[in-house]
Design a protein around this motif. Structure first.
Motif, PDB file in Angstrom:
ATOM      1  N   SER A  77       0.833  -1.206   0.000  1.00 27.28           N
ATOM      2  CA  SER A  77       0.000   0.000   0.000  1.00 27.28           C
ATOM      3  C   SER A  77       0.869   1.260   0.000  1.00 27.28           C
ATOM      4  O   SER A  77       1.066   1.891  -1.045  1.00 27.28           O
ATOM      5  CB  SER A  77      -0.963  -0.022   1.195  1.00 27.28           C
ATOM      6  OG  SER A  77      -0.262  -0.244   2.408  1.00 27.28           O
ATOM      7  N   GLY A 123      -8.670  -5.347   3.264  1.00 24.06           N
ATOM      8  CA  GLY A 123      -8.573  -4.620   2.011  1.00 24.06           C
ATOM      9  C   GLY A 123      -9.813  -4.693   1.139  1.00 24.06           C
ATOM     10  O   GLY A 123      -9.826  -4.111   0.048  1.00 24.06           O
ATOM     11  N   THR A 128       2.476   2.916  -3.391  1.00 22.49           N
ATOM     12  CA  THR A 128       1.913   4.195  -3.821  1.00 22.49           C
ATOM     13  C   THR A 128       3.005   5.229  -4.056  1.00 22.49           C
ATOM     14  O   THR A 128       3.015   5.924  -5.079  1.00 22.49           O
ATOM     15  CB  THR A 128       0.912   4.697  -2.782  1.00 22.49           C
ATOM     16  OG1 THR A 128      -0.171   3.766  -2.676  1.00 22.49           O
ATOM     17  CG2 THR A 128       0.367   6.066  -3.146  1.00 22.49           C
ATOM     18  N   ASN A 175      -9.843   0.570  -1.693  1.00 21.56           N
ATOM     19  CA  ASN A 175      -9.116   1.808  -1.969  1.00 21.56           C
ATOM     20  C   ASN A 175      -8.596   1.973  -3.392  1.00 21.56           C
ATOM     21  O   ASN A 175      -8.189   3.071  -3.764  1.00 21.56           O
ATOM     22  CB  ASN A 175      -7.938   1.952  -0.997  1.00 21.56           C
ATOM     23  CG  ASN A 175      -6.913   0.843  -1.151  1.00 21.56           C
ATOM     24  OD1 ASN A 175      -7.085  -0.083  -1.941  1.00 21.56           O
ATOM     25  ND2 ASN A 175      -5.836   0.933  -0.394  1.00 21.56           N
TER      26      ASN A 175
END
Length: 311
Positions: A100, A303, A104, A265
């Motif tokens: 994550s 998630g 990113t 997300n």
């Protein structure tokens, strides 16, 4: 019908994570290339909507998200383990951070102009525009970290990884674990796909040495396989029997309900089906497709969101 079938494309960082796990466990697997961007009709015939890369298929069982895929491969080939007993909690937490926050920052850094020029060298302008639009859609319109902020964050994260490697070959000792594979894949993209930006590793020689060690693991034995063949496998197979894990109800939704599962997300395309399992670690949906037949689609709990389907 117990062959491992990986739906992926060569430049996908998350697919590289799983390809290396296959190599670590010396597995033989079938390789189905999928498009980088939507539409992905052959893949979504299997998943029901989920579109992120990679997806693992075993017969009529479809496994989404690399955290779950790692667990499935561990069950398939327990040694060498991805989860050493003494550090498995910490290793999973680092892997989740890498998939994550580290991912990113690394990808925002990689896709600054110098990186884009290398990733899309020779590609027509419309292909670049289509990719950018696809990834924006996966973020559901959310902002992307600026390359300047990403660079600073990436450097900070690399220093932390270097600190973990001090005095040892891998993040948690003398053998790689799930954390190593998760941390490696966004760095692999920098090194392999945007080498003009790989100077960011120069300040952390421990990381560079570790990357070289990871790169020697290889991918096991991959064999080319077509999407049509994979769909044939699913259609002619019967999903594996579910384990008798205790139903854990966190939502007030009974087994047998029609539900929707989506990532929480990034890549939010939903999958709808009948909820047939909700264990402490995963959900399983039963769904039918004209091309794939009846399949079980599996998701990790972490998630992903679960909701009752609209009436």
């Amino acid at each position: 019908m117990t062959d491992l079938i990986l739906h992926h494309y060569p430049t996908s960082p998350f697919a590289e994570k799983i390809r290396l796990v296959m190599g670590r466990k010396q597995l033989t697997w079938k390789s189905v290339f999928i498009p980088m961007i939507m539409p992905k009709p052959d893949l979504t015939a299997l998943t029901g909507g989920y579109r992120r890369t990679p997806v693992l298929q075993i017969g009529a069982d479809i496994y989404c998200d690399t955290s779950l895929i790692c667990d499935v491969l561990e069950h398939r080939a327990p040694t060498p383990t991805l989860y050493p007993e003494a550090v498995k909690g910490a290793a999973r937490i680092v892997a989740q951070w890498a998939d994550s926050a580290l991912f990113t920052a690394a990808m925002a850094y990689n896709f600054q102009p110098a990186g884009v020029a290398q990733v899309f060298a020779g590609a027509p302008a419309e292909a670049v525009q289509a990719f950018v639009a696809d990834r924006a859609a996966m973020r559901s319109g959310g902002p992307r970290m600026s390359s300047a902020d990403a660079g600073a964050t990436y450097k900070s994260y690399l220093r932390r990884v270097a600190n973990m490697l001090h005095g040892q070959d891998f993040l948690f000792g003398d053998q790689p674990c799930v954390a190593d594979f998760a941390v490696y894949h966004p760095l692999w993209f920098t090194q392999e796909r945007t080498p003009a930006l790989a100077g960011i590793f120069d300040a952390t020689p421990e990381v560079k040495s570790w990357m070289a060690r990871m790169g020697t693991i290889g991918h096991g034995t991959g064999e080319k396989f077509s999407a049509a063949q994979a769909l044939d496998v699913a259609r002619s197979a019967t999903p594996a029997a579910l384990h008798d894990d205790v139903f854990q109800d966190e939502h007030g939704i009974a087994l047998g309900s029609t539900v929707v599962i989506a990532a929480d997300n990034f890549g939010l395309e939903p999958t709808e089906g009948e909820l047939i399992a909700a264990t402490r670690t995963r959900y399983t949906l039963r769904r039918s497709d004209e091309r794939a037949g009846t399949v079980h689609v599996h998701f990790p709990r972490v998630g992903f969101t679960l909701k009752k389907a609209a009436a």
